[in-house]
Design a protein around this motif. Structure first.
Motif, PDB file in Angstrom:
ATOM      1  N   UNK A 148      26.661 -62.661 -13.013  1.00  0.00           N
ATOM      2  CA  UNK A 148      26.021 -63.115 -14.229  1.00  0.00           C
ATOM      3  C   UNK A 148      25.585 -62.078 -14.927  1.00  0.00           C
ATOM      4  N   UNK A 149      24.728 -61.129 -14.473  1.00  0.00           N
ATOM      5  CA  UNK A 149      23.923 -60.096 -15.077  1.00  0.00           C
ATOM      6  C   UNK A 149      24.390 -58.727 -14.766  1.00  0.00           C
ATOM      7  N   UNK A 150      25.628 -58.566 -14.053  1.00  0.00           N
ATOM      8  CA  UNK A 150      26.021 -57.302 -13.317  1.00  0.00           C
ATOM      9  C   UNK A 150      26.037 -56.425 -14.352  1.00  0.00           C
ATOM     10  N   UNK A 151      26.703 -56.550 -15.333  1.00  0.00           N
ATOM     11  CA  UNK A 151      26.838 -55.622 -16.675  1.00  0.00           C
ATOM     12  C   UNK A 151      25.395 -55.063 -17.088  1.00  0.00           C
ATOM     13  N   UNK A 152      24.761 -55.735 -17.195  1.00  0.00           N
ATOM     14  CA  UNK A 152      23.172 -55.412 -17.628  1.00  0.00           C
ATOM     15  C   UNK A 152      22.555 -54.515 -16.598  1.00  0.00           C
ATOM     16  N   UNK A 153      22.859 -54.695 -15.151  1.00  0.00           N
ATOM     17  CA  UNK A 153      22.098 -54.042 -14.299  1.00  0.00           C
ATOM     18  C   UNK A 153      22.700 -52.768 -14.196  1.00  0.00           C
ATOM     19  N   UNK A 154      24.045 -52.528 -14.275  1.00  0.00           N
ATOM     20  CA  UNK A 154      24.640 -51.305 -14.040  1.00  0.00           C
ATOM     21  C   UNK A 154      24.416 -50.367 -15.379  1.00  0.00           C
ATOM     22  N   UNK A 155      24.360 -50.972 -16.561  1.00  0.00           N
ATOM     23  CA  UNK A 155      24.011 -50.388 -17.918  1.00  0.00           C
ATOM     24  C   UNK A 155      22.783 -49.913 -18.049  1.00  0.00           C
ATOM     25  N   UNK A 156      21.769 -50.715 -17.218  1.00  0.00           N
ATOM     26  CA  UNK A 156      20.324 -50.313 -17.105  1.00  0.00           C
ATOM     27  C   UNK A 156      20.124 -48.965 -16.150  1.00  0.00           C
ATOM     28  N   UNK A 157      20.946 -48.893 -15.251  1.00  0.00           N
ATOM     29  CA  UNK A 157      21.058 -47.558 -14.475  1.00  0.00           C
ATOM     30  C   UNK A 157      21.367 -46.283 -15.320  1.00  0.00           C
ATOM     31  N   UNK A 158      22.329 -46.484 -15.994  1.00  0.00           N
ATOM     32  CA  UNK A 158      22.949 -45.478 -16.859  1.00  0.00           C
ATOM     33  C   UNK A 158      21.997 -45.282 -17.949  1.00  0.00           C
ATOM     34  N   UNK A 159      21.401 -46.251 -18.517  1.00  0.00           N
ATOM     35  CA  UNK A 159      20.508 -46.357 -19.864  1.00  0.00           C
ATOM     36  C   UNK A 159      19.316 -45.248 -19.320  1.00  0.00           C
ATOM     37  N   UNK A 160      19.030 -44.861 -17.969  1.00  0.00           N
ATOM     38  CA  UNK A 160      17.969 -43.938 -17.919  1.00  0.00           C
ATOM     39  C   UNK A 160      18.368 -42.571 -18.076  1.00  0.00           C
ATOM     40  N   UNK A 161      19.707 -42.214 -18.414  1.00  0.00           N
ATOM     41  CA  UNK A 161      20.274 -41.194 -18.890  1.00  0.00           C
ATOM     42  C   UNK A 161      19.512 -40.836 -20.194  1.00  0.00           C
ATOM     43  N   UNK A 208      25.060 -63.048  -3.025  1.00  0.00           N
ATOM     44  CA  UNK A 208      24.712 -61.826  -4.040  1.00  0.00           C
ATOM     45  C   UNK A 208      25.205 -62.347  -5.292  1.00  0.00           C
ATOM     46  N   UNK A 209      26.406 -62.953  -5.319  1.00  0.00           N
ATOM     47  CA  UNK A 209      26.846 -63.098  -6.658  1.00  0.00           C
ATOM     48  C   UNK A 209      26.131 -64.186  -7.411  1.00  0.00           C
ATOM     49  N   UNK A 210      25.525 -65.236  -6.770  1.00  0.00           N
ATOM     50  CA  UNK A 210      24.904 -66.312  -7.626  1.00  0.00           C
ATOM     51  C   UNK A 210      23.242 -66.055  -7.318  1.00  0.00           C
ATOM     52  N   UNK A 211      22.895 -64.880  -6.724  1.00  0.00           N
ATOM     53  CA  UNK A 211      21.437 -64.759  -6.711  1.00  0.00           C
ATOM     54  C   UNK A 211      20.720 -64.767  -7.960  1.00  0.00           C
ATOM     55  N   UNK A 212      19.370 -65.453  -7.951  1.00  0.00           N
ATOM     56  CA  UNK A 212      18.695 -65.086  -9.169  1.00  0.00           C
ATOM     57  C   UNK A 212      18.126 -63.722  -9.261  1.00  0.00           C
ATOM     58  N   UNK A 213      18.046 -63.381 -10.486  1.00  0.00           N
ATOM     59  CA  UNK A 213      17.539 -61.906 -10.807  1.00  0.00           C
ATOM     60  C   UNK A 213      15.915 -62.022 -10.338  1.00  0.00           C
ATOM     61  N   UNK A 214      15.703 -61.009  -9.251  1.00  0.00           N
ATOM     62  CA  UNK A 214      14.440 -60.899  -8.575  1.00  0.00           C
ATOM     63  C   UNK A 214      14.107 -59.489  -8.383  1.00  0.00           C
ATOM     64  N   UNK A 215      13.161 -59.219  -7.390  1.00  0.00           N
ATOM     65  CA  UNK A 215      12.627 -57.901  -7.420  1.00  0.00           C
ATOM     66  C   UNK A 215      13.701 -56.771  -6.853  1.00  0.00           C
ATOM     67  N   UNK A 216      14.395 -57.270  -6.000  1.00  0.00           N
ATOM     68  CA  UNK A 216      15.142 -56.175  -5.306  1.00  0.00           C
ATOM     69  C   UNK A 216      16.174 -55.543  -6.492  1.00  0.00           C
ATOM     70  N   UNK A 217      16.732 -56.356  -7.368  1.00  0.00           N
ATOM     71  CA  UNK A 217      17.558 -55.822  -8.583  1.00  0.00           C
ATOM     72  C   UNK A 217      16.827 -54.796  -9.150  1.00  0.00           C
ATOM     73  N   UNK A 218      15.605 -55.138  -9.527  1.00  0.00           N
ATOM     74  CA  UNK A 218      14.822 -54.060 -10.322  1.00  0.00           C
ATOM     75  C   UNK A 218      14.310 -52.772  -9.450  1.00  0.00           C
ATOM     76  N   UNK A 219      14.204 -52.954  -8.112  1.00  0.00           N
ATOM     77  CA  UNK A 219      13.988 -51.772  -7.494  1.00  0.00           C
ATOM     78  C   UNK A 219      15.180 -51.202  -7.344  1.00  0.00           C
ATOM     79  N   UNK A 220      16.369 -51.696  -7.289  1.00  0.00           N
ATOM     80  CA  UNK A 220      17.602 -50.916  -7.276  1.00  0.00           C
ATOM     81  C   UNK A 220      17.895 -50.133  -8.519  1.00  0.00           C
ATOM     82  N   UNK A 221      17.506 -51.026  -9.794  1.00  0.00           N
ATOM     83  CA  UNK A 221      17.741 -50.153 -10.888  1.00  0.00           C
ATOM     84  C   UNK A 221      16.893 -48.970 -11.083  1.00  0.00           C
ATOM     85  N   UNK A 222      15.594 -48.865 -10.576  1.00  0.00           N
ATOM     86  CA  UNK A 222      14.799 -47.928 -10.686  1.00  0.00           C
ATOM     87  C   UNK A 222      15.128 -46.782  -9.770  1.00  0.00           C
TER      88      UNK A 222
END
Length: 539
Positions: free
Chosen positions: A158-171, A11-25
């Motif tokens: 590597x991009x964990x901060x951006x993913x969590x922030x993207x969830x919050x950005x939906x606010x 999980x830590x080294x996974x490349x950004x892929x579809x499941x990341x964006x699905x989880x964000x949405x």
């Protein structure tokens, strides 16, 4: 060591892929709904005052009494605080997924119920509305720790901060949607019922029964996005970090993440057993070991979120009063009830579009480059500067020719709140605490924030009630209360800068490095010291 578990390393080294964006949405739509439900009330409080508290033949339309407005505005925040503590704890006890759908069900039911608030008089309608908005807030509260924890445990380092922030950005989009829905609904009713202003004809301006539907429709719309995401939430597998490190089921964790990542992962049962049974990985929230390793971190995340939300929620919930005070929104008697909703919604939508939403996404883009600490410190600094710049020469800004300048500077405080501590206070608590306490600690930090929001909602309301006797016929708070409130918010933001020094930098590290769970039978102190030394500015 936990950091060497194959499933977590994958999980830590996974490349950004579809499941990341699905989880964000999936997680982000919860926050879209949260923001819509929490802030749409500020669009309709003046309408509620007109409908239920106008005295026949009075010189100006009615407004909610201060105690009623405080209750209507703040009761959802009280529910949110309770929900953050309860569901945060429950998420660590039962698992993230099991609790995740329950919060949505509560939100959907209570959004609809808020719009159906019943009663034969003003008092009973307000009591009913407050009851349902409390439980709406309770469901919203659960979304904070669960969404943040799920996203952090799914993301790569590597991009964990951006993913969590993207969830919050939906606010930000939720706040924007609230304004847009109010604009559409108020425009439709204004077009259908050609009603004069209150000054022209007080009775004709007010008594149409159809006006009662406007605020109900706006509140009930919040059920729609929450309902649409329920199915997808239930299809998500439990996070591997909870399954492996808390539930101690290595086989299930490997199976779930093999499907998500489309790779074969080994079930390392012996390694999981060694990690989870280590004395250094079994301490509780109220233990000396937790206080030693994470006590100051929890104080830092709680204090900064508390101080931030005093400023952020008071600005959002009462910006209509500030715009009225500087004359950007006309006095109530110069508009009919629906047109007033339209004017308030237009102002809020403009602020959201030009400053709130861009601020969130600046954080998403830059958080994994600048780091959490730098963004949070910068945000608090500029919020302090702009608050004092508005407050000290307030008489200058309140003049008609300077009102646009006031709105621009006021908008910049929203921008740096969101490109700053409003995002980072959400991100960091989901990263720095152990898996078995992560949701609980995030819930505690978020609840401290909502305590600040309650202080902001109730405190700012009464601070802004100060009236200039020569302007009592205008029907809006004067510069006496607004100026003092802005000065106080500037002081609060400065205090936020100081408490930020307690918050560690978490950029680029795995969750296990940050929490000390990769120390096995070691004492774990090195991991915590390493986190502190990664801070941008030394303490």
């Amino acid at each position: 060591m936990a950091g060497e578990l194959g499933v977590l390393n994958a999980l830590d080294v996974a490349k950004t892929q579809l499941y990341h964006f699905t989880t964000i949405v999936i997680a982000g739509m919860g926050f879209f709904t949260d923001a819509y439900d929490l802030f749409c009330i500020s669009l309709v409080t003046k309408l509620l005052g007109r409908i239920y508290y106008t005295v026949p033949n009075a010189p100006k339309p009615g407004t909610l009494p201060p105690n009623v407005q405080a209750a209507v505005t703040g009761v959802a925040l009280c529910g949110t605080l309770a929900g953050q503590l309860f569901f945060g704890w429950l998420g660590d006890k039962l698992g993230r997924k099991k609790v995740y759908g329950l919060t949505l069900i509560v939100m959907v039911i209570c959004s609809v119920a808020s719009g159906l608030s019943f009663g034969s008089d003003a008092k009973s309608v307000m009591i009913s509305l407050c009851f349902f908005r409390f439980w709406l807030g309770f469901g919203i509260g659960g979304d904070y720790p669960l969404s943040a924890t799920i996203m952090s445990e799914y993301a790569n380092k590597k991009t964990r901060g951006a993913f969590i922030a993207a969830v919050f950005a939906m606010q930000g989009f939720g706040i924007l949607a609230g304004g847009i829905v109010a604009l559409i609904v108020s425009s439709a009713f204004d077009h259908k019922y050609k009603v004069p202003s209150y000054k022209e004809n007080p009775e004709a301006s007010l008594v149409l029964p159809a006006f009662d539907y406007v605020w109900r429709i706006i509140l009930m719309f919040g059920a729609l996005p929450a309902g649409l995401t329920y199915y997808w939430r239930m299809k998500m597998p439990e996070t591997a970090r909870y399954t492996a490190l808390v539930a101690k089921n290595a086989k299930q964790a490997a199976s779930d993440m093999s499907k998500v990542l489309n790779v074969e992962l080994e079930a390392e049962e012996e390694k999981v057993k060694t990690i989870t049974e280590s004395d250094k990985n079994t301490f509780g929230l109220f233990s000396k070991e937790f206080a030693k390793r994470h006590g100051l971190h929890l104080v830092g995340t709680c204090a900064t979120w508390f101080l931030l939300d005093i400023a952020f929620y008071s600005q959002n919930l009462f910006q209509k009063d500030i715009f009225s005070a500087i004359g950007w929104i006309p006095p109530a008697q110069e508009m009919n009830a629906i047109h007033e909703v339209y004017k308030i919604a237009r102002a809020q939508t403009l602020i959201a579009l030009c400053s709130t939403v861009p601020g969130y996404w600046f954080t998403v883009v830059l958080i994994d480059y600048m780091g959490r600490f730098a963004i949070q410190m910068m945000g608090f600094f500029f919020m302090t500067v702009f608050m004092f710049a508005l407050a000290i020469p307030y008489d200058h800004w309140s003049k008609k020719d300077n009102r646009i300048g006031f709105v621009v500077m006021y908008s910049l405080t929203f921008f740096f709140a969101n490109f700053g501590p409003n995002a980072t206070t959400f991100v960091v608590p989901a990263e720095i605490f152990p898996a078995r306490l992560r949701s609980t600690c995030h819930g505690i930090s978020a609840a401290a924030g909502k305590a600040g929001a309650i202080v902001g909602a109730f405190g700012f309301l009464y601070a802004a009630q100060s009236k200039d006797p020569s302007k009592t016929d205008k029907g809006y708070p004067t510069g006496i209360g607004i100026k003092n409130s802005l000065i106080m918010l500037g002081v609060i933001n400065f205090a936020g800068m100081l408490f930020t020094l307690l918050v560690p930098e978490s950029k680029g590290k795995s969750l296990e490095e940050l929490s000390g769970e990769n120390e096995g039978d070691g004492d774990g102190a090195e991991a915590i010291e390493g986190v502190g030394s990664a801070r941008t500015v030394p303490v």
